[in-house]
Write an enzyme that holds these catalytic residues in place. Structure first.
Site, mmCIF file in Angstrom:
data_model
loop_
_atom_site.group_PDB
_atom_site.id
_atom_site.type_symbol
_atom_site.label_atom_id
_atom_site.label_comp_id
_atom_site.label_asym_id
_atom_site.label_seq_id
_atom_site.Cartn_x
_atom_site.Cartn_y
_atom_site.Cartn_z
ATOM 1 N N GLY A 250 -34.965 13.200 -33.054
ATOM 2 C CA GLY A 250 -33.904 12.212 -33.116
ATOM 3 C C GLY A 250 -33.046 12.134 -31.875
ATOM 4 O O GLY A 250 -32.600 11.046 -31.479
ATOM 5 N N VAL B 6 -26.698 15.846 -36.596
ATOM 6 C CA VAL B 6 -27.139 14.557 -37.136
ATOM 7 C C VAL B 6 -28.182 13.991 -36.185
ATOM 8 O O VAL B 6 -27.960 13.954 -34.973
ATOM 9 C CB VAL B 6 -25.955 13.577 -37.275
ATOM 10 C CG1 VAL B 6 -26.441 12.203 -37.717
ATOM 11 C CG2 VAL B 6 -24.927 14.124 -38.260
ATOM 12 N N THR C 4 -39.503 12.109 -41.593
ATOM 13 C CA THR C 4 -38.544 11.121 -42.096
ATOM 14 C C THR C 4 -39.225 9.871 -42.651
ATOM 15 O O THR C 4 -40.202 9.389 -42.090
ATOM 16 C CB THR C 4 -37.614 10.703 -40.943
ATOM 17 O OG1 THR C 4 -36.820 11.828 -40.617
ATOM 18 C CG2 THR C 4 -36.726 9.536 -41.306
#
Ligand code: ASP
Length: 325
Positions: A240, A215, A186
């Site tokens: 994440g 997500v 990312t």
């Protein structure tokens, strides 16, 4: 993932305090991203414009983990997550966005033209199209097709993130890692401009081969990005789910508010993740990157391998983050 080979770059043992303006970004690919942002910062532009420009640049490249050329989810669909935050705590984000090239600019549009912070999936795409963002084909890049075909051979689903310095066996065919490929990378970037204002942006296609609809931290304000113009700002990369569980970047900024240096603040947030489950932490990677209002920069990761890029009037380099395990 970058065209810049890590081995060709110098890694200073420590990073001296940064000057203003300054831009920092995750990974070695941040060098190219910083160069774009610098065009704006060096001509007295705003940190907000600078981070958007840097993110837009990488969104067009052939990259495993950012933009429409990134790797798809397990259903073969590329879905983008992005967020942006400025010096007034204005923020906007999109998640699960399909077929739109510049997720970061859609996030900025959400911030500036709606009363909301986060739009997802079909609604985010509809909003983008209504606001003039072209709908792209959604065809996978050649790179992504190859990586997806390799992954499909085993296609075991488990949210494991690659650790840069380790060969791993896991849900992805071992050859996937032996090829040196990545499943996450990312782009998170933060700028401090000549007016002393901070802004940040994050853009990603998320963890490769994720469950459709998953997500990560990247578009979640307080997880993948947090900016407090009185204190500092932070961004993250890595698994994440672990970052969301501790509201990672908000935590880093709060540690800086308590007087910790950016590096110490990142270290304490990493310790928070590791202390939850040390055994599990050995199998995953998270890195935090932070800057304070003085322009001092620091980073910390669970494992060796996390690097960041910094650009200011005198520095333009990749720096290795310290690590806990
Ligand atoms: N944090 C991203 C995610 O979980 C991946 C990464 O940054 O490495 O989707």
């Amino acid at each position: 993932m970058s065209s810049l080979g890590l081995s060709s770059l110098a890694f200073p043992a420590f990073s001296p305090p940064a000057e203003k303006p300054v831009v920092i970004s995750t990974w070695d690919s941040g060098m190219e991203v910083n160069a774009e942002a610098w065009k704006i910062l060096s001509t007295n532009g705003t940190a907000l414009d600078a981070v958007e420009a840097g993110a837009r640049y990488i969104e067009t490249l052939n990259d495993c983990c950012v933009g429409l050329k990134g790797y798809p989810d397990r259903d073969g669909i590329v879905t983008l997550d992005a967020c942006i935050m400025d010096q007034h705590s204005n923020c906007g984000a999109v998640a699960g966005l399909e077929k739109i090239k510049h997720a970061i600019s859609v996030a900025r549009k959400v911030m500036q033209s709606t009363p909301h912070v986060l739009l997802v999936g079909a609604g985010a795409q509809q909003f983008a199209v209504e606001n003039g963002f072209p709908l792209e084909s959604g065809e996978l890049s050649e790179d992504a097709k190859r990586a997806y075909a390799t992954w499909l051979k085993s296609s075991r689903y488990e949210p494991v993130i690659n650790i840069e310095n380790k060969k791993q066996n896991g849900p992805f065919a071992p050859s996937f890692f032996e090829d040196g490929a990545l499943n996450h990378d990312t782009m998170g970037l933060i700028a401090l401009d000549s007016s002393n204002n901070l802004s940040g942006g994050v853009t990603t296609s998320g963890m490769a081969f994720k469950l459709h609809g998953r997500v990560g931290d990247s578009p979640v304000i307080g997880a993948g990005l947090f900016v407090d113009n009185e204190v500092g700002a932070a961004t993250s990369s890595g698994l994440g789910e672990e970052v969301i569980r501790i509201c990672g970047t908000h935590l880093v900024v709060e540690f800086m508010r308590q007087g910790n240096s950016p590096e110490m603040a990142c270290k304490k947030a990493i310790q928070r993740i590791v202390s939850r489950d040390r055994q599990k932490a050995k199998t995953l990677q998270v890195g935090f990157l932070a800057i304070n209002k003085k322009g001092q920069v620091g980073a910390y990761a669970i494992q060796e391998g996390f690097v960041y890029s910094i650009k200011n009037g005198t520095q333009n380099e990749v720096v290795k983050a310290k690590f806990l395990i």
